[in-house]
Write a protein that holds these residues in place. Sequence first.
Motif, PDB file in Angstrom:
ATOM      1  N   ASP A 234       4.177  -0.307  -5.841  1.00 31.42           N
ATOM      2  CA  ASP A 234       3.221   0.587  -6.455  1.00 31.42           C
ATOM      3  C   ASP A 234       2.914   1.751  -5.523  1.00 31.42           C
ATOM      4  O   ASP A 234       2.662   1.577  -4.340  1.00 31.42           O
ATOM      5  CB  ASP A 234       1.918  -0.161  -6.779  1.00 31.42           C
ATOM      6  CG  ASP A 234       2.107  -1.080  -7.968  1.00 31.42           C
ATOM      7  OD1 ASP A 234       3.097  -0.870  -8.688  1.00 31.42           O
ATOM      8  OD2 ASP A 234       1.278  -1.991  -8.155  1.00 31.42           O
ATOM      9  N   PHE A 235       2.898   2.970  -6.105  1.00 30.27           N
ATOM     10  CA  PHE A 235       2.598   4.196  -5.372  1.00 30.27           C
ATOM     11  C   PHE A 235       3.563   4.404  -4.212  1.00 30.27           C
ATOM     12  O   PHE A 235       3.215   4.977  -3.191  1.00 30.27           O
ATOM     13  CB  PHE A 235       1.152   4.195  -4.853  1.00 30.27           C
ATOM     14  CG  PHE A 235       0.183   3.604  -5.813  1.00 30.27           C
ATOM     15  CD1 PHE A 235       0.143   4.055  -7.120  1.00 30.27           C
ATOM     16  CD2 PHE A 235      -0.681   2.592  -5.440  1.00 30.27           C
ATOM     17  CE1 PHE A 235      -0.749   3.516  -8.026  1.00 30.27           C
ATOM     18  CE2 PHE A 235      -1.566   2.044  -6.344  1.00 30.27           C
ATOM     19  CZ  PHE A 235      -1.598   2.505  -7.636  1.00 30.27           C
ATOM     20  N   LEU A 236       4.799   3.919  -4.365  1.00 24.97           N
ATOM     21  CA  LEU A 236       5.775   4.032  -3.277  1.00 24.97           C
ATOM     22  C   LEU A 236       6.859   5.016  -3.660  1.00 24.97           C
ATOM     23  O   LEU A 236       7.657   4.757  -4.543  1.00 24.97           O
ATOM     24  CB  LEU A 236       6.413   2.663  -3.004  1.00 24.97           C
ATOM     25  CG  LEU A 236       7.552   2.637  -1.969  1.00 24.97           C
ATOM     26  CD1 LEU A 236       7.021   3.083  -0.617  1.00 24.97           C
ATOM     27  CD2 LEU A 236       8.152   1.248  -1.877  1.00 24.97           C
TER      28      LEU A 236
ATOM     29  N   HIS B  30      13.761   3.459   4.846  1.00 20.68           N
ATOM     30  CA  HIS B  30      13.051   2.197   4.754  1.00 20.68           C
ATOM     31  C   HIS B  30      11.810   2.212   5.644  1.00 20.68           C
ATOM     32  O   HIS B  30      10.729   1.741   5.246  1.00 20.68           O
ATOM     33  CB  HIS B  30      13.981   1.054   5.169  1.00 20.68           C
ATOM     34  CG  HIS B  30      13.360  -0.315   5.052  1.00 20.68           C
ATOM     35  ND1 HIS B  30      13.084  -0.890   3.826  1.00 20.68           N
ATOM     36  CD2 HIS B  30      12.956  -1.200   5.993  1.00 20.68           C
ATOM     37  CE1 HIS B  30      12.534  -2.084   4.028  1.00 20.68           C
ATOM     38  NE2 HIS B  30      12.446  -2.292   5.331  1.00 20.68           N
ATOM     39  N   ILE B  31      11.930   2.777   6.862  1.00 15.76           N
ATOM     40  CA  ILE B  31      10.785   2.866   7.773  1.00 15.76           C
ATOM     41  C   ILE B  31       9.692   3.748   7.169  1.00 15.76           C
ATOM     42  O   ILE B  31       8.503   3.405   7.184  1.00 15.76           O
ATOM     43  CB  ILE B  31      11.239   3.423   9.144  1.00 15.76           C
ATOM     44  CG1 ILE B  31      12.159   2.401   9.847  1.00 15.76           C
ATOM     45  CG2 ILE B  31      10.032   3.746  10.021  1.00 15.76           C
ATOM     46  CD1 ILE B  31      12.822   2.956  11.094  1.00 15.76           C
ATOM     47  N   VAL B  32      10.125   4.890   6.607  1.00 19.39           N
ATOM     48  CA  VAL B  32       9.155   5.801   5.983  1.00 19.39           C
ATOM     49  C   VAL B  32       8.440   5.106   4.822  1.00 19.39           C
ATOM     50  O   VAL B  32       7.222   5.243   4.638  1.00 19.39           O
ATOM     51  CB  VAL B  32       9.868   7.083   5.500  1.00 19.39           C
ATOM     52  CG1 VAL B  32       8.923   7.926   4.655  1.00 19.39           C
ATOM     53  CG2 VAL B  32      10.364   7.891   6.687  1.00 19.39           C
ATOM     54  N   GLN B  33       9.207   4.343   4.038  1.00 23.62           N
ATOM     55  CA  GLN B  33       8.608   3.634   2.909  1.00 23.62           C
ATOM     56  C   GLN B  33       7.564   2.622   3.387  1.00 23.62           C
ATOM     57  O   GLN B  33       6.474   2.508   2.817  1.00 23.62           O
ATOM     58  CB  GLN B  33       9.698   2.922   2.102  1.00 23.62           C
ATOM     59  CG  GLN B  33      10.587   3.878   1.302  1.00 23.62           C
ATOM     60  CD  GLN B  33      11.747   3.167   0.638  1.00 23.62           C
ATOM     61  OE1 GLN B  33      11.925   1.958   0.802  1.00 23.62           O
ATOM     62  NE2 GLN B  33      12.545   3.910  -0.120  1.00 23.62           N
ATOM     63  N   GLN B  34       7.898   1.894   4.470  1.00 20.84           N
ATOM     64  CA  GLN B  34       6.945   0.915   4.987  1.00 20.84           C
ATOM     65  C   GLN B  34       5.682   1.589   5.514  1.00 20.84           C
ATOM     66  O   GLN B  34       4.565   1.089   5.335  1.00 20.84           O
ATOM     67  CB  GLN B  34       7.603   0.086   6.106  1.00 20.84           C
ATOM     68  CG  GLN B  34       8.777  -0.771   5.652  1.00 20.84           C
ATOM     69  CD  GLN B  34       8.401  -1.710   4.526  1.00 20.84           C
ATOM     70  OE1 GLN B  34       7.360  -2.347   4.577  1.00 20.84           O
ATOM     71  NE2 GLN B  34       9.237  -1.797   3.503  1.00 20.84           N
TER      72      GLN B  34
ATOM     73  N   ASP C 174       4.506   4.409   4.378  1.00 21.91           N
ATOM     74  CA  ASP C 174       3.763   4.832   3.197  1.00 21.91           C
ATOM     75  C   ASP C 174       2.983   3.669   2.592  1.00 21.91           C
ATOM     76  O   ASP C 174       1.850   3.828   2.140  1.00 21.91           O
ATOM     77  CB  ASP C 174       4.711   5.423   2.146  1.00 21.91           C
ATOM     78  CG  ASP C 174       5.203   6.807   2.523  1.00 21.91           C
ATOM     79  OD1 ASP C 174       4.499   7.464   3.303  1.00 21.91           O
ATOM     80  OD2 ASP C 174       6.272   7.220   2.036  1.00 21.91           O
ATOM     81  N   VAL C 175       3.623   2.480   2.580  1.00 17.77           N
ATOM     82  CA  VAL C 175       2.932   1.298   2.065  1.00 17.77           C
ATOM     83  C   VAL C 175       1.684   1.012   2.902  1.00 17.77           C
ATOM     84  O   VAL C 175       0.597   0.727   2.377  1.00 17.77           O
ATOM     85  CB  VAL C 175       3.870   0.068   2.063  1.00 17.77           C
ATOM     86  CG1 VAL C 175       3.088  -1.206   1.750  1.00 17.77           C
ATOM     87  CG2 VAL C 175       4.982   0.252   1.036  1.00 17.77           C
ATOM     88  N   LEU C 176       1.830   1.100   4.239  1.00 19.97           N
ATOM     89  CA  LEU C 176       0.687   0.859   5.118  1.00 19.97           C
ATOM     90  C   LEU C 176      -0.413   1.898   4.874  1.00 19.97           C
ATOM     91  O   LEU C 176      -1.606   1.567   4.854  1.00 19.97           O
ATOM     92  CB  LEU C 176       1.138   0.904   6.586  1.00 19.97           C
ATOM     93  CG  LEU C 176       2.016  -0.278   7.056  1.00 19.97           C
ATOM     94  CD1 LEU C 176       2.533  -0.010   8.466  1.00 19.97           C
ATOM     95  CD2 LEU C 176       1.226  -1.582   7.024  1.00 19.97           C
ATOM     96  N   THR C 177      -0.003   3.151   4.722  1.00 18.24           N
ATOM     97  CA  THR C 177      -0.980   4.217   4.465  1.00 18.24           C
ATOM     98  C   THR C 177      -1.755   3.947   3.187  1.00 18.24           C
ATOM     99  O   THR C 177      -2.979   4.074   3.128  1.00 18.24           O
ATOM    100  CB  THR C 177      -0.262   5.579   4.366  1.00 18.24           C
ATOM    101  OG1 THR C 177       0.458   5.818   5.573  1.00 18.24           O
ATOM    102  CG2 THR C 177      -1.271   6.699   4.145  1.00 18.24           C
ATOM    103  N   GLN C 178      -1.007   3.569   2.132  1.00 16.12           N
ATOM    104  CA  GLN C 178      -1.659   3.284   0.863  1.00 16.12           C
ATOM    105  C   GLN C 178      -2.576   2.075   0.977  1.00 16.12           C
ATOM    106  O   GLN C 178      -3.669   2.047   0.405  1.00 16.12           O
ATOM    107  CB  GLN C 178      -0.605   3.050  -0.223  1.00 16.12           C
ATOM    108  CG  GLN C 178       0.213   4.290  -0.586  1.00 16.12           C
ATOM    109  CD  GLN C 178      -0.671   5.384  -1.147  1.00 16.12           C
ATOM    110  OE1 GLN C 178      -1.702   5.100  -1.734  1.00 16.12           O
ATOM    111  NE2 GLN C 178      -0.268   6.626  -0.970  1.00 16.12           N
TER     112      GLN C 178
END
Length: 491
Positions: free
Chosen positions: A372-374, A440-444, A446-450
Amino acid sequence: MASVLEDPTLERHFKGHKDVVTCADFNPNQKQLATGSVDKTLMIWNLAPKARAFRFVGHQDAITGLQFSPSGALVASSSKDRTVRLWTPSMKGESTVFKAHTAAVRSVAFSHDGHRLVTASDDKSVKVWSVHRQCFVYSLNQHTNWVRCARFSPDGRLIASCGDDRSVRLWDTSTKHCINCFTDCAGSATFVDFNSSGTCIASSGADSFLKIWDLRTNKLIQHYQVHSAGINGFSFHPSNNYLITGSSDRTVKILDLLEGRLIYTLHGHKGAVNTVAFSRLGDLFASGGADCQVLLWKTNFDSKPYQDVLQQHSRRSTPDPPPHLSDIHPRTPHLHHPQPTAIQINPTVTDTQSADPAVVELGQALHDNKADFLPRHVTSSRVEEWTGGESTNWTGSNSGNQTGSDSAGKGRGEEEDTAQSHPLEVLSGHPSSLDFTLQHIVQQLDVLTQTVSVLEERLTLTEDKMKECLQHQSKILKDMQASGERHRMES
């Protein structure tokens, strides 16, 4: 009769979609038209003669809405696959994907500064997104049924939304509160938008009504019933003097908003008209529908000064009736019925200017984990030409038009010859392992930020609740003390 020059004319038709056309928008540079379809593809049509069209592949279900960014550098599309994509309208076919909602996404629109996106969904919510940060910002949640459409006001301070709960809501983007709700819709509200000055909003519905409200007085000022079936979409002319509508009755109608009357009925589609859109200058407009066609029209009626157009109309053999008295300020709500003297335009010759353009297929999506929101970034690179049976069937249906393009392409260089003889080229994404690791690192991250953002919101809500509880307890203690004092005084 009035001069033909003032009447709208059919300029071109575009065939390339394999299913119902659902949405359309012009590039602000006036050189391209984007359309979306139930066939899951987005197409970019170049308006220059003999220019190639581009098909963008990536969505897993029907595309429901699209819009160019104010700069024209991006195209946003929404889909029943619950995602929103940001496309770069170029040969690279790059797109960024948002897992936007928990149900079908019905519309997507940019703010006028291009920094935000607003989406509407069957999950009954309206959501706002940051384009540059590519993340969720906030949600608006007072609709009680599917939300069909949401749009920013020109100054970005308001959002208008409408849906199957038969309401049109107006939201303040600074406070995130619903500041007005128009509930006098007789059926599902299908589309909503602001005029270019932001002083009015219009909404259309499945009940075939079109209504216009003045936001300065919060009053209904015009009410039209000119179609015999539901209105699927509409578009304001940049001058705010005209409005076009597309309906399930297979017609496009043009309304004169200054006089409050229907002036043109356009025939040409063989099924429901699902979308209409004026170009940014208003000199062109497009319509798309259930017949899989996209028709490009030249406006014409806006090319003369408005008083000249009125004089031309006054010379008609069957002059139009005078405007409603209630159209003269101060206006009051009233119903406009179709006028029998409105001009019927039924083009018998479809496209006489050009053959169907060659189509280049772009942007095949990658398989990856969704969250979600990724956002996920898809980079495309050219691969070998696709020669599947589907391509053969589609090009076969347009073989007459393609033959002319093939012969014209001979002797122009190897790349041009390839494009003309094999018009469907697939661009598919295969990033390197390093790119994949970085993504993949950027996505992770982003997940942490969200996650942090969500936790902050929940912490704020918890603090507010705690304050309310403490205030309530303090009030109870004060009441108990006062009661004890009264009992002591009485005894």
